[in-house]
Each structure stands twice: as C-alpha cells, then as structure tokens.
Write a protein that holds these residues in place. Structure first.
Motif, mmCIF file in Angstrom:
data_model
loop_
_atom_site.group_PDB
_atom_site.id
_atom_site.type_symbol
_atom_site.label_atom_id
_atom_site.label_comp_id
_atom_site.label_asym_id
_atom_site.label_seq_id
_atom_site.Cartn_x
_atom_site.Cartn_y
_atom_site.Cartn_z
ATOM 1 N N LEU A 1 0.819 -1.211 0.000
ATOM 2 C CA LEU A 1 0.000 0.000 0.000
ATOM 3 C C LEU A 1 0.854 1.263 0.000
ATOM 4 C CD1 LEU A 1 -2.541 -1.302 2.581
ATOM 5 C CD2 LEU A 1 -3.111 -0.610 0.265
ATOM 6 N N ARG A 2 2.145 1.082 0.019
ATOM 7 C CA ARG A 2 3.115 2.190 0.059
ATOM 8 C C ARG A 2 2.853 3.120 1.228
ATOM 9 N NH1 ARG A 2 3.738 5.027 -5.555
ATOM 10 N NH2 ARG A 2 3.370 6.898 -4.334
ATOM 11 N N LEU A 3 2.659 2.547 2.398
ATOM 12 C CA LEU A 3 2.386 3.366 3.578
ATOM 13 C C LEU A 3 3.475 3.233 4.639
ATOM 14 C CD1 LEU A 3 -1.468 3.067 3.954
ATOM 15 C CD2 LEU A 3 -0.143 5.104 3.471
ATOM 16 N N ILE A 4 4.672 2.814 4.236
ATOM 17 C CA ILE A 4 5.784 2.836 5.181
ATOM 18 C C ILE A 4 6.214 4.289 5.289
ATOM 19 C CG2 ILE A 4 8.172 2.136 5.578
ATOM 20 C CD1 ILE A 4 7.514 -0.429 4.073
ATOM 21 N N ARG A 5 6.215 4.838 6.513
ATOM 22 C CA ARG A 5 6.460 6.271 6.666
ATOM 23 C C ARG A 5 7.909 6.605 6.347
ATOM 24 N NH1 ARG A 5 4.463 7.747 11.920
ATOM 25 N NH2 ARG A 5 2.290 7.567 11.330
ATOM 26 N N SER A 6 8.082 7.714 5.601
ATOM 27 C CA SER A 6 9.403 8.002 5.056
ATOM 28 C C SER A 6 10.445 8.222 6.151
ATOM 29 C CB SER A 6 9.341 9.224 4.139
ATOM 30 O OG SER A 6 8.785 10.299 4.857
ATOM 31 N N GLY A 7 10.046 8.691 7.316
ATOM 32 C CA GLY A 7 11.020 8.888 8.385
ATOM 33 C C GLY A 7 11.409 7.603 9.089
ATOM 34 N N GLU A 8 10.682 6.522 8.820
ATOM 35 C CA GLU A 8 10.913 5.302 9.595
ATOM 36 C C GLU A 8 11.506 4.168 8.772
ATOM 37 O OE1 GLU A 8 7.127 4.369 11.252
ATOM 38 O OE2 GLU A 8 7.111 6.173 12.504
ATOM 39 N N GLY A 9 11.152 4.115 7.505
ATOM 40 C CA GLY A 9 11.664 3.020 6.704
ATOM 41 C C GLY A 9 11.614 3.359 5.240
#
Lengths: 227, 275
Positions: free
Chosen positions: A52-60
C-alpha cells in the motif's frame, strides 16, 4: 494479478538502517487466497504496508524490488493515483478491531466517507454491506465503535473493506485480538465472502494450522526475513 | 458519550458553580446595558465620590458617574476581549499545532522554533511594547492578546496530534484512501478537541486578567469607555477617599477569573478519558 519481485525494505533506528525484508517474492492469482506465515518481527506486516506504500518516510524505505498490481508497478505510481488504489482496489483488515475504528465518529460516518474518497465508485447501499456480514444494519450504522463488541467491529471492518469492490484484500492477523469462537466465525465469514465476490486475499498470520484451513497456498517468511 | 460527560459535569460542583457565575456574567453583559436606566458616561459633578447607597449601588466616581453602570459596561468589554482574543489564539494555535504535529519535518521545526522564541519573550513586555506603538483601543487589545497567546496552545495541540496520528484508525483511514486534509480535520481534530477546550476556557480567564492589567496601565481600553481595569486605575488615585472604586472592579476580576479557572479545571476532569 499481484506480483511482488525481490522486495527489500529497511527500517531506520538512531540513524542506523537495518534490513527488515530481503528479496521477497510472491504471486497472487485472481480469486486466490494465499496465506503468509512467519514469526513475530519477521516482516509480515511490512509486506502489507509496502504493497500500500504506507511505510512512513522517516521510519523506513523500500530499497529494491517491484510490486506489480494489474500490470502497474505500485512503487512508481504518483501519490494521487496510489491514493485511488488504496481502499478502492486494495483494501486491508487490521489486527486489532478495538483500535482501527475512530472512537469519535459513528460507523455510518466512517463508511460513508469511503465513498466520498472514491468519487468514481458506484455507491453500494450501506445496509446491504452490513447485512452481508450479518450485522443489524440500522443499529450498527448509528453506533459509535465503543458500543460494539470486538467481533462486531471486525465485521464492520470487513464490510468497509468490501465497500468499493476491491480486487485484493490484505488481512493482517485479522483474528488475533478476538476470542477463539469469534475467530472461527470471522474467518468463516471472510472465506465465504471471498468465494462469493471472487476477491483475492492475502491472509497474514503466525498460526500455520489456521492458514492451512482457510487458504489454498501458504508462503513462509522464513526464507526472506532478516532473522 | 455526551450524556456521560454531562453526568460527570453535574457531579463536579466547582465546575457547575463556575459555569453558573459565567452564565450570569454573560447575561448581565448582554442585557444589562438595556435594563439599567443610568448611562455609564453621564457625569454629575454634584454627586462625585459618593459612597454606595440605594441610589448608586456601587457609589459614584470622581466625575459623579454611576459605578454600577460602569461595571456593567465594563463586563461587556472584559468578556468581549476575553472571548475574542482567545478565539484568535485558538484558531492560530490549533492550525499551527495540527500542521506541525501531522506533517512533521520542516514544518514542525519551523513552527516549534517560532513557538520557542515567542515563549522566551515575557508576554506582558511584548504586549506593552506593541501597544505603545499602536493606538490603544479595544480592538488592538483583542488582536494583540490573541496574537501573543497562541504558542502554548500550539505546543499542546502538536503533542496531542503526534499521539493521535500513531493510532491504527488513522492508518486505517489512509489505507481506505481518505485524502490527507480530510484525515486531518475529520479524524484527528475531533480527537484533540478536549484539551483545546480546556485550554481555551482557562485562556479566557487569563485574557480577562491581561486586559485589566493593560487598561490599568493605560494601554488598554481608553476612557470614557469603561473597563474593569480602567475603573480600578482611576480608583487607585482615590483609594483613601473612595474604597468602592477599587473594591468592586477588583472583586469582579477575581470572581470572573476564578469562575473561568474552575470551569476549565472541571472540564479537564470531565473530559479526561482515565477518569
């Protein structure tokens, strides 16, 4: 229909990037129910979030791979098109039905909003949607989440996932937070709706016995995870 | 949900008392000027500095104006300044807090460093400096109090927003394809409204106090318009002759601020999910 090729994901902690998933590959055919088994921390939920492309950019970040869905690479879609995929073509059912509904909004408001987010979807009747998961529609629509039991909330989540007629449902440990009898009811319901609507399903769990009963094929995380 | 809050509120005597006092004050401020017969600015030099009597309930001032009518006109000013300046502060504080907490990154850094700078300047000096350059008027007082009161609220809303945004239902909304602005206003805002409400209620009390202080110092509401602060400032000059000129405005400020504080703290207890 869904093909994941060589997906690799890293998470960051204190400036250090750690691989969470290495070269993961998986294919799901239309109408197929596939199980995904693996221990805690093996990256099962990461796969669902990556699709779903919902890995948060600051985390992963996704470092490598392709996710082909109906011929399109999801990792290369513009954000607005990706938003249209979420909820409309790919829906997700969560682990904990106690936290996945907003406590300050009625069920009606939360279901109605899914239609509003996807303007091109022909609105299905909310009453029908709730009847197919065997809930009393009018009472449920007027309720706030805290007025429903865990099993009822998970039925609401299933009804919401099916609202826009998706092609794929991701179910991340959908019964872990429920008691044993309700678990079976929910899984039976999910299975029968899946057969009826012909939607594909990725069922994520750490219980392989359960997956054997409810899916046609099982993929194991042990070949791909970091540990 | 609302009935539960109402039940809890009814059991909190201090909050109910505060609410009752504020209700009376608002009523007096709204209809008072139309009911009492004497005007707050009519002078009668033959009756200057008279003690409270059946004719002048709170006495008269050095120009023979009726203090009771001036107090009622002042209530209007004080409450209007309190509510409007807090409305300004809440709008700014909530929007900036939501942006900082939800989007994070550069927005967060920019907004929170601005908040740090604002909080490092003593508010009363900032107010005095700004008002020294502007025309002292009721509108400037509202604007200036509102424009200096938002940083604390921004920090509060940002903190709440950071915690709410981690909940599964926010992720669930994103997975359902709900647009970001809608998530912000429909899913996050209602979940952070309780601390905003408490902080705003306490803030109105603070703003009433600040307005009185500014008017006392001559930079707030200007005579002949009455405000509790400038009645008190006038009374200071006649403290040895006319105690009533100081007692009534001081008591009014004290009671109003206490009422707002007890209502605010009551709301905090009522809305606390752990209670």
């Amino acid at each position: 229909m869904l093909t994941i090729e060589n997906l690799s994901v890293e998470y960051v902690s204190h400036g250090q990037w750690t691989p969470a998933l290495k070269n993961f590959s998986l294919t799901i055919e239309p109408g197929e129910a596939v199980g995904l088994v693996g221990p805690s921390g093996s990256g099962k939920s990461t796969i669902a979030l990556a699709i779903l492309r919902l890995i948060r950019s600051g985390e992963g970040r996704i470092t490598d791979g392709r996710i082909l869905f109906q011929g399109r690479d999801l990792l290369r879609l513009p954000e607005e098109e990706m938003r249209q995929v979420r909820g409309r073509s790919i829906a997700m059912i969560f682990q904990d039905p106690f936290t996945s509904l907003n406590p300050v909004l009625t069920i009606h408001a939360q279901m109605q909003e899914v239609f509003e987010a996807h303007a091109d979807v022909r609105a299905q009747s909310l009453v029908d949607a709730l009847e197919q998961v065997q809930l009393d529609p009018l009472r449920t629509l007027a309720s706030y989440p805290h007025q429903l039991s865990g099993g009822q909330r998970q039925r609401v989540m299933i009804a919401m996932a099916l609202l826009c007629g998706p092609q794929l449902i991701l179910a991340d440990e959908p019964t872990t937070a429920l008691d044993v009898l309700v678990q079976k009811e929910i899984l039976d319901l999910l299975r029968s709706l899946q057969v009826k609507t012909g939607v594909s399903c990725l069922l994520i769990s750490h219980q392989s016995a359960m997956l054997q009963r409810y899916t046609q094929r099982i993929a194991s995380m042990s070949d791909y995870g970091s540990r | 949900m609302l009935t539960l809050y109402f039940e809890r509120f009814k059991r909190n005597r201090l909050a109910v008392a505060g609410m009752g006092i504020l209700f009376l004050l608002v009523l007096v401020a709204l209809v008072g000027p139309y009911i009492i017969h004497s005007s707050p600015s009519t002078q009668n030099l033959l009756e200057r500095l008279q003690a409270p009597s059946s004719q002048h309930w709170m006495g008269t001032d050095d120009l023979g104006r009726d203090v009771f009518s001036r107090m009622i006109a002042g209530a209007r000013v004080s409450l209007a300044v309190g509510f409007i300046s807090v409305a300004v502060a809440v709008s700014i504080g909530t929007s900036l807090g939501l942006i900082a907490g939800f989007f994070g990154g550069w927005w967060d850094t920019l907004i929170m460093r601005t908040v740090d700078v604002m909080l490092s300047i003593p508010t009363i000096f900032l107010l005095l400096t700004v008002l020294a350059f502007l025309n002292p008027s009721i509108y400037n007082v509202m604007a200036v109090i509102g424009l200096t009161a938002w940083p604390g609220l921004t920090r509060l809303v940002r903190g709440e927003c950071l915690s709410v945004r981690e909940h599964d239902y926010i992720l669930a909304a994103r997975i359902a394809g709900i647009p970001t602005t809608r998530i912000l206003f429909v899913h996050i805002l209602p979940n952070v409204i309780a601390p905003i409400l408490v902080s705003a209620t306490l803030g109105v009390g603070g703003a009433v106090l600040t307005e009185s202080a500014l008017s006392f110092l001559g930079l707030g509401v200007q005579p002949p318009m009455a405000s509790w602060g400038n009645i008190l400032a006038l009374g200071r000059d006649y403290l040895h002759l006319a105690w009533w000129l100081c007692l009534f405005p001081s008591a009014a400020i004290l009671i109003t601020v206490m009422a707002f504080n007890s209502l605010g703290e009551g709301l905090r207890d009522v809305l606390d999910p752990r209670a």
